[in-house]
Scaffold this active site. Structure first.
Site, PDB file in Angstrom:
ATOM      1  N   GLY A   1       1.105  -1.121   0.110  1.00  0.00           N
ATOM      2  CA  GLY A   1       0.011  -0.377  -0.290  1.00  0.00           C
ATOM      3  C   GLY A   1       1.024   1.075   0.207  1.00  0.00           C
TER       4      GLY A   1
ATOM      5  CD  GLN B   1       3.496   5.630   2.533  1.00  0.00           C
ATOM      6  OE1 GLN B   1       2.818   5.294   2.404  1.00  0.00           O
ATOM      7  NE2 GLN B   1       5.117   4.737   2.825  1.00  0.00           N
TER       8      GLN B   1
ATOM      9  CB  CYS C   1       5.862   1.866   6.674  1.00  0.00           C
ATOM     10  SG  CYS C   1       5.568   3.033   5.852  1.00  0.00           S
ATOM     11  CG  LEU C   2       7.625   1.093   0.247  1.00  0.00           C
ATOM     12  CD1 LEU C   2       6.049   1.865  -0.660  1.00  0.00           C
ATOM     13  CD2 LEU C   2       8.038   0.185  -0.020  1.00  0.00           C
TER      14      LEU C   2
ATOM     15  CG  HIS D   1       0.485   0.760   7.295  1.00  0.00           C
ATOM     16  ND1 HIS D   1       1.272   0.338   8.245  1.00  0.00           N
ATOM     17  CD2 HIS D   1       0.961   1.595   6.553  1.00  0.00           C
ATOM     18  CE1 HIS D   1       2.418   0.994   7.562  1.00  0.00           C
ATOM     19  NE2 HIS D   1       2.106   1.331   6.801  1.00  0.00           N
ATOM     20  CD  GLU D   2      -0.695   2.309   3.119  1.00  0.00           C
ATOM     21  OE1 GLU D   2      -0.297   3.154   3.094  1.00  0.00           O
ATOM     22  OE2 GLU D   2       0.141   1.104   2.715  1.00  0.00           O
TER      23      GLU D   2
ATOM     24  CG  HIS E   1       1.218   6.493   5.776  1.00  0.00           C
ATOM     25  ND1 HIS E   1       1.998   6.629   6.103  1.00  0.00           N
ATOM     26  CD2 HIS E   1       0.783   4.759   5.892  1.00  0.00           C
ATOM     27  CE1 HIS E   1       2.937   6.301   6.730  1.00  0.00           C
ATOM     28  NE2 HIS E   1       2.757   4.808   5.564  1.00  0.00           N
TER      29      HIS E   1
HETATM   30 CO    CO Z   1       3.113   3.567   5.561  1.00  0.00          CO
END
Ligand code: CO
Length: 152
Positions: free
Chosen positions: A45, A50, A88-89, A130-131, A134
């Site tokens: 995701g 991000q 997480c990226l 999670h997203e 963000h």
């Molecule tokens: Co993330």
């Protein structure tokens, strides 16, 4: 290709604004760019902050299908929560367990501007939570237990 913003960065800590117009050409471009970068980086995701955009837009890679989730709102969530491994990226190389609702129902707008509702459990429920975090300036490392670095 777009660059992924990594922690620490103020952009990752801001509350993102709703997308006003889904049909907007810039939004369409952003969705395809976010999809490309998520696939390239093998992420499950990606949220707009991000890549430096504080708007409420998420792409999710679910069973080889891309879910575009705009202005999401969790309308139902299970009483029970469960721990599960996350990464997480924007926090490269780090992993740990986070407690999330086992199942949730999310109302959102898709890339065609249509209102949708998805009931999810397991990994998909976890990824959506999670997203959405963000979009509210929250990172998984804020809630993690057993944070560890994975050697490359
Ligand atoms: Co993330």
């Amino acid at each position: 290709m777009l660059k992924i913003i990594t922690n620490p960065n103020q952009i990752l800590r801001q509350k993102s604004q709703p997308v006003a117009n889904v049909a907007n050409a810039e939004i369409k471009k952003l969705i395809s760019e976010m999809t490309e970068i998520m696939m390239t980086k093998d992420g499950v995701g990606l949220a707009a902050p991000q890549i430096g955009q504080n708007i409420r837009l998420i792409v999710i890679n679910h069973k080889d299908e891309v879910l575009v989730i705009i202005n999401p709102k969790i309308v139902k969530k299970s009483f029970f929560k469960e721990w599960g491994e996350e990464g997480c990226l924007s926090v490269p190389g780090k992993y740990g367990e986070v407690k999330r609702h086992k199942s949730i129902t999310t109302k959102y707008i898709d890339d065609k501007g249509k209102t949708q509702e998805v009931s999810a459990k397991g990994l998909l429920a976890r990824v959506i939570q999670h997203e959405i975090d963000h979009l509210d300036g929250i990172l998984f490392v804020d809630k993690v237990r057993g944070l560890h670095q994975l050697e490359k």
